[in-house]
Enzyme design. Structure first.
Site, PDB file in Angstrom:
ATOM      1  N   ASP A 251      -3.796 -48.518  35.167  1.00 27.78           N
ATOM      2  CA  ASP A 251      -4.054 -48.676  33.734  1.00 27.78           C
ATOM      3  C   ASP A 251      -5.279 -49.568  33.583  1.00 27.78           C
ATOM      4  O   ASP A 251      -5.221 -50.772  33.870  1.00 27.78           O
ATOM      5  CB  ASP A 251      -2.833 -49.311  33.065  1.00 27.78           C
ATOM      6  CG  ASP A 251      -3.009 -49.496  31.566  1.00 27.78           C
ATOM      7  OD1 ASP A 251      -4.099 -49.161  31.050  1.00 27.78           O
ATOM      8  OD2 ASP A 251      -2.069 -49.978  30.916  1.00 27.78           O
ATOM      9  N   LEU A 252      -6.378 -48.989  33.128  1.00 29.65           N
ATOM     10  CA  LEU A 252      -7.632 -49.732  33.017  1.00 29.65           C
ATOM     11  C   LEU A 252      -7.788 -50.448  31.686  1.00 29.65           C
ATOM     12  O   LEU A 252      -8.850 -50.975  31.390  1.00 29.65           O
ATOM     13  CB  LEU A 252      -8.814 -48.785  33.240  1.00 29.65           C
ATOM     14  CG  LEU A 252      -8.837 -48.068  34.590  1.00 29.65           C
ATOM     15  CD1 LEU A 252     -10.061 -47.150  34.679  1.00 29.65           C
ATOM     16  CD2 LEU A 252      -8.828 -49.060  35.743  1.00 29.65           C
TER      17      LEU A 252
ATOM     18  N   LYS B  27     -18.884 -46.575  22.874  1.00 25.93           N
ATOM     19  CA  LYS B  27     -19.891 -45.862  23.658  1.00 25.93           C
ATOM     20  C   LYS B  27     -21.276 -46.485  23.486  1.00 25.93           C
ATOM     21  O   LYS B  27     -22.121 -46.402  24.386  1.00 25.93           O
ATOM     22  CB  LYS B  27     -19.905 -44.390  23.285  1.00 25.93           C
ATOM     23  CG  LYS B  27     -18.610 -43.671  23.678  1.00 25.93           C
ATOM     24  CD  LYS B  27     -18.291 -43.812  25.173  1.00 25.93           C
ATOM     25  CE  LYS B  27     -17.069 -43.055  25.594  1.00 25.93           C
ATOM     26  NZ  LYS B  27     -16.780 -43.159  27.040  1.00 25.93           N
TER      27      LYS B  27
ATOM     28  N   TYR C  50     -14.630 -45.643  18.588  1.00 29.45           N
ATOM     29  CA  TYR C  50     -15.140 -44.827  19.691  1.00 29.45           C
ATOM     30  C   TYR C  50     -16.671 -44.922  19.759  1.00 29.45           C
ATOM     31  O   TYR C  50     -17.238 -45.147  20.833  1.00 29.45           O
ATOM     32  CB  TYR C  50     -14.719 -43.369  19.519  1.00 29.45           C
ATOM     33  CG  TYR C  50     -15.135 -42.502  20.684  1.00 29.45           C
ATOM     34  CD1 TYR C  50     -14.398 -42.481  21.863  1.00 29.45           C
ATOM     35  CD2 TYR C  50     -16.284 -41.719  20.617  1.00 29.45           C
ATOM     36  CE1 TYR C  50     -14.798 -41.704  22.943  1.00 29.45           C
ATOM     37  CE2 TYR C  50     -16.687 -40.937  21.684  1.00 29.45           C
ATOM     38  CZ  TYR C  50     -15.940 -40.935  22.850  1.00 29.45           C
ATOM     39  OH  TYR C  50     -16.340 -40.170  23.920  1.00 29.45           O
TER      40      TYR C  50
ATOM     41  N   ASP D 139      -6.541 -42.921  37.590  1.00 32.29           N
ATOM     42  CA  ASP D 139      -6.116 -42.481  36.263  1.00 32.29           C
ATOM     43  C   ASP D 139      -4.754 -43.096  35.970  1.00 32.29           C
ATOM     44  O   ASP D 139      -4.006 -43.415  36.887  1.00 32.29           O
ATOM     45  CB  ASP D 139      -6.019 -40.946  36.204  1.00 32.29           C
ATOM     46  CG  ASP D 139      -6.171 -40.407  34.781  1.00 32.29           C
ATOM     47  OD1 ASP D 139      -5.335 -40.760  33.924  1.00 32.29           O
ATOM     48  OD2 ASP D 139      -7.106 -39.632  34.538  1.00 32.29           O
TER      49      ASP D 139
ATOM     50  N   GLY E 258      -9.907 -33.054  32.540  1.00 32.17           N
ATOM     51  CA  GLY E 258     -11.191 -32.996  31.857  1.00 32.17           C
ATOM     52  C   GLY E 258     -12.396 -33.208  32.758  1.00 32.17           C
ATOM     53  O   GLY E 258     -12.486 -32.685  33.868  1.00 32.17           O
ATOM     54  N   ILE E 259     -13.350 -33.994  32.255  1.00 31.89           N
ATOM     55  CA  ILE E 259     -14.610 -34.216  32.969  1.00 31.89           C
ATOM     56  C   ILE E 259     -14.370 -34.928  34.296  1.00 31.89           C
ATOM     57  O   ILE E 259     -15.024 -34.632  35.299  1.00 31.89           O
ATOM     58  CB  ILE E 259     -15.582 -35.022  32.084  1.00 31.89           C
ATOM     59  CG1 ILE E 259     -15.947 -34.205  30.840  1.00 31.89           C
ATOM     60  CG2 ILE E 259     -16.842 -35.390  32.855  1.00 31.89           C
ATOM     61  CD1 ILE E 259     -16.715 -34.988  29.785  1.00 31.89           C
TER      62      ILE E 259
END
Length: 262
Positions: free
Chosen positions: A51-52, A161, A157, A36, A16-17
């Site tokens: 793993d964050l 954010k 979510y 990642d 993705g981004i």
């Protein structure tokens, strides 16, 4: 705009981004350290699997990053279809704790870019709650404190954010004159988790937005904005958010303010 000799850490770099941003930075001459939880195929630089979602995972990732990096791009994120505790652990505390761990390793004049979202446009109305949650010393206590709040659990979510927007301001204010901190807020983007956003935010709403705009955003659209923000030409952009959604937020704001017709 070349970035020769600079080193950037990019989280969420496997797809993705994050992957598009890593590729863009590498094409401009920068060295990229990708982070990642998933393996990245043919990654254009050094790759750290981590793993964050836990403090231990963040610390392990930070240990593998050398001093003197040019910036940190916090792009990794979990959609709202995941368990709410995981969403907040990665999207809020993963961003916060990795930024704190790597700030001493960012060279003067460096930059942190956080990936927010245009769904967080109402964050300013909840600043006190966001500051309390995102600033909590104990993440488990923080999670327990919102477990009974349907606005957080049911919209994890969006809340996550909104916290990113607050963390961007707070971190920028704490590091004036040394490291810049900015955020980017995309609208719907054609990534592997776009289907999750349709399930979380409403299929009709997301697909209607895409139809209105003519297409979904592409990872490269967001990567180019991030690429500008890390460039020295953006040196006076600090503590702010850049909305990269094709004008969707503008349309919604104007539509909401339009007088009702009889």
């Amino acid at each position: 705009m070349t970035l020769d000799g600079q080193i950037f850490v990019v989280t969420g770099a496997a797809s993705g981004i994050g992957a598009a941003t890593a590729a863009l930075l590498r094409a401009r001459g920068a060295e990229v350290i990708g982070v990642d939880r998933n393996e990245a195929a043919e990654f254009p630089g050094r790759f750290v699997r981590a793993d964050l979602s836990t403090a231990e995972g963040v610390a392990a990732a930070a240990e593998q990053v050398p001093a003197g990096i040019s910036g940190l791009l916090n792009i990794a994120g979990v959609p709202g279809t995941a368990p709410w505790e995981l969403v907040l652990s990665v999207n809020v505390f993963g961003v916060r704790d990795l930024s704190r761990a790597l700030l001493p390793k960012i060279a003067d004049g460096g930059v942190i870019v956080n990936l927010a979202s245009n769904v967080a446009n109402g964050w300013a109305a909840r600043q006190e709650d966001l500051a309390r949650f995102a600033g909590a010393a104990d993440r488990q206590q923080a999670l327990a404190s919102v477990a009974g709040d349907p606005e957080v659990v049911g919209h994890s979510y969006r809340f996550s954010k909104e916290c990113v927007r607050w963390l961007t301001l707070a971190t920028a204010a704490e590091n004036l004159g040394r490291v810049r901190v900015v955020s980017v807020s995309p609208g719907p983007v054609q990534t592997p988790i776009l289907e999750d956003f349709k399930k979380d935010h409403g299929r009709d709403k997301v697909e209607g937005a895409v139809t209105l705009l003519g297409r979904a955003g592409r990872p490269e659209d967001i990567a180019r904005a991030i690429g500008f923000l890390v460039d020295p030409q953006a040196a006076w952009l600090n503590g702010t958010d850049v909305c990269v959604d094709g004008g969707l937020s503008a349309h919604r704001t104007v539509s909401a303010a339009a007088p009702a017709t009889v």
